[in-house]
Design a protein around this motif. Structure first.
Motif, PDB file in Angstrom:
ATOM      1  N   THR A  54       0.850  -1.042  -0.330  1.00  8.71           N
ATOM      2  CA  THR A  54       0.008  -0.264  -0.409  1.00  8.71           C
ATOM      3  C   THR A  54       0.992   1.325   0.559  1.00  8.71           C
ATOM      4  O   THR A  54       1.950   1.056  -0.032  1.00  8.71           O
ATOM      5  N   TYR A  55       0.177   2.345  -0.179  1.00 15.54           N
ATOM      6  CA  TYR A  55       1.107   3.569  -0.380  1.00 15.54           C
ATOM      7  C   TYR A  55       0.481   4.617   1.090  1.00 15.54           C
ATOM      8  O   TYR A  55      -0.686   4.908   1.176  1.00 15.54           O
ATOM      9  N   ASN A  56       1.434   5.524   1.447  1.00 18.87           N
ATOM     10  CA  ASN A  56       1.886   6.170   2.089  1.00 18.87           C
ATOM     11  C   ASN A  56       3.145   6.726   2.580  1.00 18.87           C
ATOM     12  O   ASN A  56       4.125   6.432   1.912  1.00 18.87           O
ATOM     13  N   GLU A  57       2.831   8.414   2.960  1.00 23.64           N
ATOM     14  CA  GLU A  57       4.491   9.006   2.665  1.00 23.64           C
ATOM     15  C   GLU A  57       5.564   8.334   3.688  1.00 23.64           C
ATOM     16  O   GLU A  57       6.177   8.407   3.615  1.00 23.64           O
ATOM     17  N   GLN A  58       4.601   7.972   5.035  1.00 24.33           N
ATOM     18  CA  GLN A  58       5.817   6.908   5.600  1.00 24.33           C
ATOM     19  C   GLN A  58       6.394   5.773   4.856  1.00 24.33           C
ATOM     20  O   GLN A  58       7.663   5.441   4.962  1.00 24.33           O
ATOM     21  N   THR A  59       5.374   4.954   4.634  1.00 21.82           N
ATOM     22  CA  THR A  59       5.900   3.546   3.877  1.00 21.82           C
ATOM     23  C   THR A  59       5.384   3.800   3.092  1.00 21.82           C
ATOM     24  O   THR A  59       3.746   2.939   2.824  1.00 21.82           O
ATOM     25  N   PRO A  60       4.835   4.342   1.776  1.00 21.39           N
ATOM     26  CA  PRO A  60       5.165   4.615   0.206  1.00 21.39           C
ATOM     27  C   PRO A  60       5.446   2.375  -0.292  1.00 21.39           C
ATOM     28  O   PRO A  60       6.280   1.978  -0.136  1.00 21.39           O
ATOM     29  N   ILE A  61       4.692   2.836  -1.471  1.00 19.51           N
ATOM     30  CA  ILE A  61       5.021   1.193  -1.862  1.00 19.51           C
ATOM     31  C   ILE A  61       6.031   0.879  -2.711  1.00 19.51           C
ATOM     32  O   ILE A  61       6.469   2.206  -3.086  1.00 19.51           O
ATOM     33  N   SER A  62       6.593  -0.080  -2.345  1.00 21.87           N
ATOM     34  CA  SER A  62       7.761  -0.360  -3.233  1.00 21.87           C
ATOM     35  C   SER A  62       7.661  -1.936  -3.899  1.00 21.87           C
ATOM     36  O   SER A  62       7.118  -2.781  -2.718  1.00 21.87           O
ATOM     37  N   PHE A  63       7.985  -2.631  -4.530  1.00 22.08           N
ATOM     38  CA  PHE A  63       8.416  -3.498  -5.025  1.00 22.08           C
ATOM     39  C   PHE A  63      10.594  -3.267  -6.285  1.00 22.08           C
ATOM     40  O   PHE A  63      11.061  -2.403  -5.746  1.00 22.08           O
ATOM     41  N   ASN A  64       9.979  -4.819  -6.504  1.00 27.11           N
ATOM     42  CA  ASN A  64      11.593  -5.249  -6.930  1.00 27.11           C
ATOM     43  C   ASN A  64      11.243  -6.102  -7.980  1.00 27.11           C
ATOM     44  O   ASN A  64      11.769  -7.494  -7.776  1.00 27.11           O
ATOM     45  N   PRO A  65      11.122  -5.686  -9.231  1.00 35.40           N
ATOM     46  CA  PRO A  65      10.804  -6.850 -10.385  1.00 35.40           C
ATOM     47  C   PRO A  65      11.996  -7.300 -10.524  1.00 35.40           C
ATOM     48  O   PRO A  65      11.857  -8.337 -11.743  1.00 35.40           O
ATOM     49  N   PHE A  66      13.070  -6.409 -10.337  1.00 31.91           N
ATOM     50  CA  PHE A  66      15.252  -7.128 -10.956  1.00 31.91           C
ATOM     51  C   PHE A  66      14.684  -8.276 -10.420  1.00 31.91           C
ATOM     52  O   PHE A  66      15.642  -9.146 -11.234  1.00 31.91           O
ATOM     53  N   TYR A  67      14.659  -8.615  -8.775  1.00 31.78           N
ATOM     54  CA  TYR A  67      14.789  -9.327  -8.589  1.00 31.78           C
ATOM     55  C   TYR A  67      14.014 -10.784  -8.953  1.00 31.78           C
ATOM     56  O   TYR A  67      13.436 -11.638  -9.052  1.00 31.78           O
ATOM     57  N   ILE A  68      15.425 -11.717  -9.008  1.00 29.34           N
ATOM     58  CA  ILE A  68      15.245 -13.169  -9.155  1.00 29.34           C
ATOM     59  C   ILE A  68      15.175 -14.341  -8.268  1.00 29.34           C
ATOM     60  O   ILE A  68      16.725 -14.070  -8.019  1.00 29.34           O
ATOM     61  N   GLU A  69      14.555 -15.241  -7.462  1.00 31.14           N
ATOM     62  CA  GLU A  69      14.549 -15.935  -6.575  1.00 31.14           C
ATOM     63  C   GLU A  69      16.150 -16.509  -6.330  1.00 31.14           C
ATOM     64  O   GLU A  69      16.075 -17.438  -7.690  1.00 31.14           O
ATOM     65  N   ASN A  70      17.201 -16.680  -6.121  1.00 32.48           N
ATOM     66  CA  ASN A  70      18.279 -17.552  -5.911  1.00 32.48           C
ATOM     67  C   ASN A  70      19.290 -17.200  -7.060  1.00 32.48           C
ATOM     68  O   ASN A  70      19.914 -18.013  -7.154  1.00 32.48           O
TER      69      ASN A  70
END
Length: 800
Positions: free
Chosen positions: A474-490
């Motif tokens: 979710t998004y708010n000013e204190q903890t904005p929404i973030s992802f990592n589409p570049f990450y691949i497990e292992n």
């Protein structure tokens, strides 16, 4: 004078899976599985009624149809030995010992010897004993009758409404014992007729419909059930349902039809008519009876005459409760427009004739002459709700009692050919319990091993997500929404789909909506990603990819003399600079937590605060798409579910309509299901995406309370393709809920073939996990923070 039961008992024995009485009557027994109560339309009831009429015509003269519907108090038995989650355990505790009325339907077809004389109250076998006639001892005689019974039950089965199954001798013996004890336990009980009927500690009352004065003035295959009916729509139940599933006391509804020789009946009626003609000059009543007899004779030309009897045998263990059960039985008969008649004098003989295989002992003076069409109206046509044996499903409640049922909305309907996909469309106005139901459904699927991706705009699933340890974006000013589409497990190399999704994301960030990309730009991005995953040693994220472009890929382009018009790397880096460290959106694509989305089974994307954001929303929707498609294609043998709440409107507006269409048309092939939830009828009507794609490709339609739209429900009915029966079920939601229980009802239609209404009743713990009421959510969250976890917080609030 007291008699030993063995001396008086009318049955000789059980041979060749048939009951043989001391009078030579042969009885074949069947179990009948009847349609679930509240699931049939007026046309369905008429079809069942016609089925019975056709089947009765196949039986030979001197056959008795004895249909015995048992309704006995039972209680739900919780399974505490099975390993359960916190919420499942709470559900088992909550429903443990939940009372309900269990239904069993027995059908006994009895063939009397041709020379067997019908008995009266004074010649019942209760008063004398007999030997078996020689005719009944011939096996060919039995085989001929069995053939007729098979033809009879085939007609019932072919109707598609009734499923008959023949009983073997062992079960027939158990059923006889069950009747003699009025219980399915093994406790022997004395039977006394001194002051009414008493079986052990059970005080019985017998109500009969055995003479014209006690019968309904009019009859039909169905009647309106007022509790669920409205001015807009009538809700049908079977004509005899008030004395069947709707009579909430321990009772048996006995139904007898005697197939007699038509010519003999008509001769007797002709004699009666002549007697009444001679007496008509003395009393008008005789003249009226003469005219009625004449009408009967005229109708007998085209209809099959039968002799019939119907009774209710109700009981209670508490002598003080006898009057209460009598009041309930009287009220039930009154709903059929019948006149309640409490049988006293003839009660012992009628009870005795109720013994399976002893229907031939029903006194003739306790029967009335009618036709098969009218008599069939008084047969009970409704059974009880049935639980699925499937390993998957959702726990819902029986509409009458709240008894827990396992309802499979996905796999079983597919196996049975009822549906062709697992997709679902859920419609419910605000406050109807829509989000509450979807929480319950998704939690059930999660516990059964499904992977779930949720797209929400109202924080309806935060409690459940926290409870199951899912990812909540979710998004708010204190903890904005973030992802990592570049990450691949292992640290594995990206497959083609992963690279394609990253390229799509980069192009969305780089190009405007109306700006096309060239082939050379696409190739350059492909090369960059290939090289990045080959040589990069830093943690994979957007920052490391951006630095790779700056420090390595720019030199590669220069060495290969790639021209600016083919790939303007400077422009690319400039436009994407806000997503790099220190930029305005540097948090968006550089997450280091909650990054293994492929293996995480419960993910919620809460888009409420960003659904109108021109930068964040398009990026997030692409990531959602990539996450679910990745699960869909890589997680073999695991159910994948994507549920889009009201966010579907925002997604469609952002040009993601094609993605929704793709999902609903192809997710079935990957053991997946797509679910869309909406609350406004207007949204459906004015959205071609929902109207033409989602609805047409959702074989499961779930509706919550539609009372707000009952004046314009015809539009919804037409749009969803609901039948008149389904319309009546939807408009009956919550009209007669148990005031002592807190729940809301839900309508479920599967493929337009099966439709049911269930209770959405849950335990207090489940309620707190699902609630969307702001004040309750705050209490739960505060308790969770105080006690260290959502589970501990809920336990504190429910005083566990």
């Amino acid at each position: 004078m007291k008699h030993a039961l063995n001396y008086l008992f009318p049955l000789y024995g059980i041979e060749h899976d048939a009951i043989l009485s001391k009078m030579g009557d042969i009885t074949i027994g069947f179990e009948l599985a009847l349609p679930e109560v509240f699931t049939l339309s007026s046309k369905d009831y008429e079809a069942i009624h016609q089925t019975w009429i056709k089947a009765i015509k196949l039986l030979p003269v001197n056959t008795i149809i004895h249909k015995q519907d048992w309704f006995m108090a039972d209680a739900f038995k919780a399974d505490f030995n099975k390993e359960h989650s916190f919420l499942s355990r709470s559900s088992e505790r909550f429903f443990s010992e939940r009372p309900f009325l269990n239904h069993e339907c027995f059908l006994f077809l009895t063939l009397m010897p041709h020379d067997r004389a019908r008995v009266s109250s004074g010649t019942s076998s209760l008063l004398r004993s007999h030997i078996v006639p020689a005719q009944a001892r011939y096996l060919a005689y039995l085989e001929s009758f069995i053939e007729k019974t098979e033809q009879f039950t085939s007609v019932l089965k072919d109707s598609g409404y009734i499923r008959p199954g023949r009983y073997n001798g062992h079960i027939l013996k158990d059923i006889v014992n069950q009747y003699m004890r009025l219980s399915n336990d093994d406790i022997l009980r004395d039977i006394s007729f001194e002051n009414g009927i008493k079986v052990g500690e059970k005080h019985c009352s017998l109500f009969t419909m055995a003479e014209p004065g006690s019968l309904p003035g009019m009859c039909g295959s169905r009647i309106d059930y007022e509790k669920y009916s409205s001015d807009h729509c009538k809700f049908p139940v079977g004509f005899a349902t008030p004395v069947g599933p709707l009579l909430d006391v321990d009772h048996i509804y006995n139904q007898y039809l005697f197939i007699t020789e038509g010519s003999f009946v008509l001769k007797e009626m002709e004699k009666r008519k002549r007697r009444l003609q001679a007496l008509s000059i003395y009393e008008r009543e005789n003249a009226a009876s003469r005219d009625a007899t004449d009408l009967f004779l005229a109708e007998a030309v085209t209809q099959q005459p039968v002799s019939a009897h119907f009774n209710i045998l109700a009981w209670t263990d508490d002598a003080k409760g006898v009057q209460e059960i009598r009041n309930r039985c009287s009220a039930a008969l009154t709903k059929m427009d019948a006149t309640p008649k409490l049988e006293t004098v003839g009660a012992p003989q009628i009870f005795w004739a109720g013994i399976p295989g002893n229907a031939g002992e029903l006194p003739t003076n306790e029967c009335f002459d009618t036709f098969s069409a009218q008599a069939s109206c008084l047969l009970n046509m409704d059974g009880q709700s049935v639980s699925s044996y499937s390993l998957t499903g959702i726990r819902l409640g029986d509409r009458l009692s709240g008894r827990p049922l396992n309802v499979d909305l996905s796999d079983e309907p597919m196996r049975n050919g009822v549906t062709t996909n697992r997709n679902k469309f859920i419609l419910g106005p605000s406050g109807s319990g829509k989000s509450f139901f979807t929480n319950h459904m998704l939690r059930s699927y999660y516990e059964q091993g499904s992977h779930i991706v949720l797209v929400d705009v109202g924080h309806s699933y935060k409690g459940l997500c926290e409870l199951v340890g899912g990812y909540y974006f979710t998004y708010n000013e204190q903890t904005p929404i973030s992802f990592n589409p570049f990450y691949i497990e292992n640290g594995a190399a990206p497959d083609t789909e992963k690279k394609e999704s990253i390229k799509t994301l980069l192009l969305v960030l780089w190009k405007k909506d109306d700006e096309a990309f060239t082939r050379s730009e696409y190739v350059a991005l492909s090369n960059a990603l290939q090289m990045f995953y080959s040589v990069n040693t830093a943690f994979p994220c957007f920052d490391s990819f951006y630095e790779f472009l700056q420090n390595v890929f720019v030199k590669v382009l220069a060495d290969e003399s790639v021209k600016e018009k083919d790939f303007d790397v400077s422009n690319f880096l400039y436009v994407l600079r806000p997503y790099y460290k220190g930029g305005e959106f540097d948090y968006l694509l550089n997450a280091k937590e909650n990054i293994d989305l492929l293996e995480q089974p419960f993910i919620v994307f809460e888009l409420d605060t960003i659904k109108d954001h021109p930068i964040l929303f398009p990026v997030v929707t692409i990531i959602i798409m990539e996450v679910f498609i990745s699960k869909m294609r890589k997680l073999h043998g695991i159910r994948k579910i994507i549920l889009i709440e009201e966010a579907w409107k925002a997604i469609a507006r952002e040009g993601m309509a094609e993605y929704i269409k793709y999902l609903f048309k192809t997710v079935r092939k990957y053991f997946g299901e797509a679910i869309v939830v909406t609350q406004d009828v207007e949204d459906i009507i004015h959205s071609p995406i929902v109207k033409n794609t989602i609805i047409n490709n959702s074989d499961c339609k779930i509706l919550l309370d539609q009372s707000k739209y009952q004046n314009k429900f015809d539009q919804v009915q037409e749009l969803l393709g609901l039948t008149e029966k389904e319309k009546a079920q939807v408009l009956s939601l919550n009209k007669a809920n148990d005031p002592d229980k807190k729940y809301k009802e839900v309508f479920i239609s599967l493929g337009g073939v099966l439709s049911r209404v269930y209770r959405g009743e849950v335990s207090p713990e489940e309620y707190l996990a699902y609630t969307t009421e702001q004040t309750e959510k705050v209490r739960v969250q505060e308790a969770a923070e105080k006690y260290g976890s959502m589970e501990a917080g809920i336990k504190s609030l429910t005083n566990q």
